[in-house]
Structures are given as C-alpha cells and as structure tokens.
Design a protein around this motif. Structure first.
Motif, PDB file in Angstrom:
ATOM      1  N   THR A 185       0.863  -1.194   0.000  1.00 54.18           N
ATOM      2  CA  THR A 185       0.000   0.000   0.000  1.00 54.18           C
ATOM      3  C   THR A 185       0.899   1.244   0.000  1.00 54.18           C
ATOM      4  N   ARG A 186       0.602   2.206   0.853  1.00 54.91           N
ATOM      5  CA  ARG A 186       1.400   3.451   0.849  1.00 54.91           C
ATOM      6  C   ARG A 186       1.917   3.766   2.247  1.00 54.91           C
ATOM      7  N   PHE A 187       2.940   4.616   2.308  1.00 53.53           N
ATOM      8  CA  PHE A 187       3.441   5.127   3.589  1.00 53.53           C
ATOM      9  C   PHE A 187       2.789   6.469   3.871  1.00 53.53           C
ATOM     10  N   THR A 188       2.553   6.755   5.148  1.00 55.80           N
ATOM     11  CA  THR A 188       2.089   8.099   5.503  1.00 55.80           C
ATOM     12  C   THR A 188       3.291   9.041   5.384  1.00 55.80           C
ATOM     13  N   GLU A 189       3.013  10.322   5.391  1.00 51.34           N
ATOM     14  CA  GLU A 189       4.079  11.330   5.268  1.00 51.34           C
ATOM     15  C   GLU A 189       5.114  11.191   6.387  1.00 51.34           C
ATOM     16  N   ASP A 190       4.623  10.991   7.618  1.00 56.27           N
ATOM     17  CA  ASP A 190       5.531  10.839   8.768  1.00 56.27           C
ATOM     18  C   ASP A 190       6.385   9.586   8.661  1.00 56.27           C
ATOM     19  N   ALA A 191       5.798   8.513   8.136  1.00 50.21           N
ATOM     20  CA  ALA A 191       6.560   7.261   7.978  1.00 50.21           C
ATOM     21  C   ALA A 191       7.724   7.495   7.016  1.00 50.21           C
ATOM     22  N   ILE A 192       7.473   8.229   5.925  1.00 56.25           N
ATOM     23  CA  ILE A 192       8.536   8.527   4.951  1.00 56.25           C
ATOM     24  C   ILE A 192       9.585   9.440   5.578  1.00 56.25           C
ATOM     25  N   LYS A 193       9.104  10.455   6.300  1.00 57.86           N
ATOM     26  CA  LYS A 193      10.015  11.411   6.930  1.00 57.86           C
ATOM     27  C   LYS A 193      10.949  10.703   7.907  1.00 57.86           C
ATOM     28  N   TYR A 194      10.371   9.887   8.784  1.00 58.14           N
ATOM     29  CA  TYR A 194      11.166   9.193   9.809  1.00 58.14           C
ATOM     30  C   TYR A 194      12.088   8.146   9.175  1.00 58.14           C
ATOM     31  N   GLY A 195      11.532   7.334   8.278  1.00 63.91           N
ATOM     32  CA  GLY A 195      12.308   6.274   7.634  1.00 63.91           C
ATOM     33  C   GLY A 195      13.505   6.823   6.878  1.00 63.91           C
ATOM     34  N   THR A 196      13.293   7.931   6.153  1.00 63.09           N
ATOM     35  CA  THR A 196      14.373   8.561   5.385  1.00 63.09           C
ATOM     36  C   THR A 196      15.426   9.132   6.336  1.00 63.09           C
ATOM     37  N   CYS A 197      14.960   9.764   7.409  1.00 63.13           N
ATOM     38  CA  CYS A 197      15.849  10.403   8.380  1.00 63.13           C
ATOM     39  C   CYS A 197      16.810   9.391   9.017  1.00 63.13           C
ATOM     40  N   ILE A 198      16.327   8.183   9.332  1.00 66.26           N
ATOM     41  CA  ILE A 198      17.204   7.206  10.003  1.00 66.26           C
ATOM     42  C   ILE A 198      17.860   6.227   9.033  1.00 66.26           C
ATOM     43  N   GLY A 199      17.628   6.436   7.724  1.00 62.51           N
ATOM     44  CA  GLY A 199      18.329   5.626   6.731  1.00 62.51           C
ATOM     45  C   GLY A 199      17.744   4.252   6.454  1.00 62.51           C
ATOM     46  N   LEU A 200      16.411   4.109   6.635  1.00 57.83           N
ATOM     47  CA  LEU A 200      15.756   2.836   6.277  1.00 57.83           C
ATOM     48  C   LEU A 200      15.442   2.860   4.780  1.00 57.83           C
ATOM     49  N   HIS A 201      15.495   1.695   4.142  1.00 60.60           N
ATOM     50  CA  HIS A 201      15.060   1.605   2.742  1.00 60.60           C
ATOM     51  C   HIS A 201      13.545   1.498   2.747  1.00 60.60           C
ATOM     52  N   LEU A 202      12.883   2.360   2.008  1.00 64.04           N
ATOM     53  CA  LEU A 202      11.421   2.346   1.960  1.00 64.04           C
ATOM     54  C   LEU A 202      10.961   2.059   0.535  1.00 64.04           C
ATOM     55  N   LEU A 203      10.077   1.076   0.410  1.00 61.78           N
ATOM     56  CA  LEU A 203       9.532   0.747  -0.905  1.00 61.78           C
ATOM     57  C   LEU A 203       8.036   0.478  -0.745  1.00 61.78           C
ATOM     58  N   SER A 204       7.221   1.278  -1.430  1.00 59.21           N
ATOM     59  CA  SER A 204       5.773   1.059  -1.360  1.00 59.21           C
ATOM     60  C   SER A 204       5.223   0.991  -2.778  1.00 59.21           C
ATOM     61  N   TRP A 205       3.919   0.924  -2.882  1.00 54.94           N
ATOM     62  CA  TRP A 205       3.261   0.839  -4.183  1.00 54.94           C
ATOM     63  C   TRP A 205       3.760   1.946  -5.107  1.00 54.94           C
ATOM     64  N   ASP A 206       3.898   3.168  -4.571  1.00 60.44           N
ATOM     65  CA  ASP A 206       4.294   4.292  -5.442  1.00 60.44           C
ATOM     66  C   ASP A 206       5.456   5.118  -4.880  1.00 60.44           C
ATOM     67  N   TYR A 207       6.232   4.545  -3.964  1.00 58.57           N
ATOM     68  CA  TYR A 207       7.389   5.249  -3.398  1.00 58.57           C
ATOM     69  C   TYR A 207       8.599   4.342  -3.449  1.00 58.57           C
ATOM     70  N   PRO A 208       9.799   4.838  -3.811  1.00 60.45           N
ATOM     71  CA  PRO A 208      10.131   6.198  -4.247  1.00 60.45           C
ATOM     72  C   PRO A 208       9.458   6.538  -5.586  1.00 60.45           C
ATOM     73  N   LYS A 209       9.318   7.811  -5.846  1.00 62.68           N
ATOM     74  CA  LYS A 209       8.652   8.275  -7.062  1.00 62.68           C
ATOM     75  C   LYS A 209       9.340   7.674  -8.296  1.00 62.68           C
ATOM     76  N   ASP A 210       8.543   7.100  -9.176  1.00 64.67           N
ATOM     77  CA  ASP A 210       9.006   6.462 -10.423  1.00 64.67           C
ATOM     78  C   ASP A 210       9.855   5.207 -10.208  1.00 64.67           C
ATOM     79  N   ASN A 211      10.008   4.781  -8.947  1.00 67.63           N
ATOM     80  CA  ASN A 211      10.748   3.544  -8.696  1.00 67.63           C
ATOM     81  C   ASN A 211      10.087   2.734  -7.592  1.00 67.63           C
ATOM     82  N   GLY A 212       8.764   2.926  -7.453  1.00 68.17           N
ATOM     83  CA  GLY A 212       8.010   2.160  -6.469  1.00 68.17           C
ATOM     84  C   GLY A 212       7.784   0.737  -6.963  1.00 68.17           C
ATOM     85  N   LEU A 213       7.023  -0.011  -6.203  1.00 67.34           N
ATOM     86  CA  LEU A 213       6.758  -1.413  -6.525  1.00 67.34           C
ATOM     87  C   LEU A 213       6.127  -1.548  -7.914  1.00 67.34           C
ATOM     88  N   LYS A 214       5.091  -0.721  -8.193  1.00 67.11           N
ATOM     89  CA  LYS A 214       4.392  -0.851  -9.483  1.00 67.11           C
ATOM     90  C   LYS A 214       5.336  -0.534 -10.648  1.00 67.11           C
TER      91      LYS A 214
END
Length: 283
Positions: A185-214
């Motif tokens: 599904t998708r990450f909330t804005e805070d989930a992206i903010k926190y995950g990016t800040c601490i260096g987690l790899h985040l992959l959702s249906w449409d995140y990162p832009k143009d390189n999401g799961l779909k």
C-alpha cells in the motif's frame, strides 16, 4: 481534455477530485494505445457522478479494457492482483524476494537472526556486492490501509538489535548495511520522513517516485501469477502454495499446470498469456 471537477470517494474514505491525467497514465502504463486510452477516458468521464468511488471508476475502466485486450486488463489489475496474494502475507514476501533476485540480489525468506536482546525473524534477507539488507514486508489485504510511522519505528529498533549482535560477533564476510520496509500500500508522510531520516530503505506501491513497486513490476515485467485472467482462483492458490508467485516462474516450471490436470489447449493459452505479460516489461 480538460479535468472534470467532480468529487470521488477514495478507498480510504477520503474525498478527492477525479483526475483524467491519473486515469490516462494508468491506462498507458498497461500498454494501451493512445486511441484506446482516449476512448476509455471519454467513456468514464461521461459516466461520472458526484460521490462515485474510485473502485467503481477502476471497475468500469477494467471492463472497457478487457473488451479490447486481456493483456491490458491483466496489467491494469496489478494492484488488485497483489492484494490477492494474501491473506497471510507470505506469498508477498516471496514476491518481493523474487523481484529483488531479478535485480541481482541473493535472497532468503523468513530467516531467523539473533539480536543482542532477542532473536528476530527477518522477512527478506537480501545481499548484493558484499552488502546485506534486512527487509520487513507489510502486506495489507485491503485498500485504504497505509503504513504509519509506527512501522519504521518498530523495524528500525529490530534492525539495531540485530546490528549490535552482528557487530559484536564480528566474523562476517558481508557488511550489514540497513533495514527496510516494503509494503503493497502506501506510507504516511511521517513514515517517509522518519524512515528517510534514520536511513531505512522504503519501498511502497508508489514510493520512491518512479521507482516504487508498481514501476519496478512494469519495467521488469515481473507480474504475480494472480494477474492472470485465465487461471482460476483455486489454481492460483495451488500455485502460490507451491511457492510459484511470478508469471515467469510458471513459464519455466510448466509441469505445475500438469499437476493441476489442465488440458493441453488451455495450458497453451495460459502460457501464451503469461509470456505476453512477462515480455511486456518496458526495458
């Protein structure tokens, strides 16, 4: 064509404005030509009414596409097909591992690793070029359920526990680089903010832009078998229970179709459909 200013209800229950460009893009992504895209967009626009749900719009576009070409319809159905990998989430872990393998990673699913405090079951263990990533898969079986900030918080603390033990041990050929979260599904804005800040790899249906799961699935032609329009629900379940999650795997291991007692003609049709899907990746 101009945008139509009409309210639609999203799967999360929120209101949004209908977007012709969004519909147009999703139709293009599944390989439909411009003429067909404009035809479907025009038809859907005519049938809009205030308060229509995004699901109704999707169903209508899907039906119109299916009349024109089963392959387009199968690709358009991708999001729904991933929900159909459920209900346990385990086929989704296998699916994520399979996508990573096609990108050159060595993967293991459901690996137990010791932490400094407790042991952890890692959904997907992915290694490439001497670097190791520990990924947690968050599978949701229905639309409108997003990953909030609690998910990366929890994953990060698990990763830190494993990392401390890993470094304490010290006898490893590979470097433990980071943890990550993959969701259908998708990450909330805070989930992206926190995950990016601490260096987690985040992959959702449409995140990162143009390189999401779909985007990765479309680009590599790595469709789950659940997109098939020819396999029945029971057949898909049988294949998933045998760890066959990708169309490409079934093309390679066609004997599974014999196990299902599928006739020769039907088998040929299924393989043709799967081959068309797998070769439709825009390389």
């Amino acid at each position: 064509m101009d945008e139509v200013l009409i309210d639609i209800i999203k799967s999360s229950g929120e209101k949004d404005k209908f977007s012709t460009s969004k519909l147009r893009n999703s139709l293009r992504k599944c390989g439909a030509g411009e003429e067909l895209v404009e035809q479907i967009v025009g038809q859907v626009r005519e049938e809009l009414y205030k308060g229509i749900t995004s699901k109704e719009i999707y169903n209508r576009a899907f039906a119109l596409l299916k009349n024109k070409g089963a392959i387009f319809a199968a690709k358009y159905k991708l999001k729904k097909a991933i929900y159909e990998l459920g209900p346990t989430g385990f086929p989704f872990e296998k699916f994520v591992a399979a996508i990573l393998e096609y990108s050159g990673y060595k993967t293991k699913v459901g690996k137990i690793m010791p932490g400094l405090c407790v042991t952890h079951e890692i959904d997907v263990f992915a290694e490439k070029n001497g670097e190791l990533y520990l990924l947690e898969c968050k599978f949701h079986g229905e639309e409108g359920r997003n990953c909030n900030v609690r998910v990366p918080l929890y994953i990060h603390s698990r990763f830190q526990d494993v990392k401390q033990q890993w470094e304490k041990n010290g006898k490893h050929d590979v470097k433990l680089v980071s943890g990550g979260v993959v969701t259908n599904t998708r990450f909330t804005e805070d989930a992206i903010k926190y995950g990016t800040c601490i260096g987690l790899h985040l992959l959702s249906w449409d995140y990162p832009k143009d390189n999401g799961l779909k985007d990765r699935i479309y680009r590599l032609g790595l469709y789950p078998i659940t997109v098939s329009q020819l396999l029945t629900k029971r057949e898909k379940q049988f294949l998933l229970s045998r760890d066959v999650v990708l169309c490409r795997q079934l093309i390679k291991d066609q004997f599974f179709l014999d196990h299902l007692g599928i006739s020769k003609t039907r088998k040929q049709n299924i393989i043709r459909e799967l081959s068309q899907l797998s070769s439709h990746g825009s390389h």
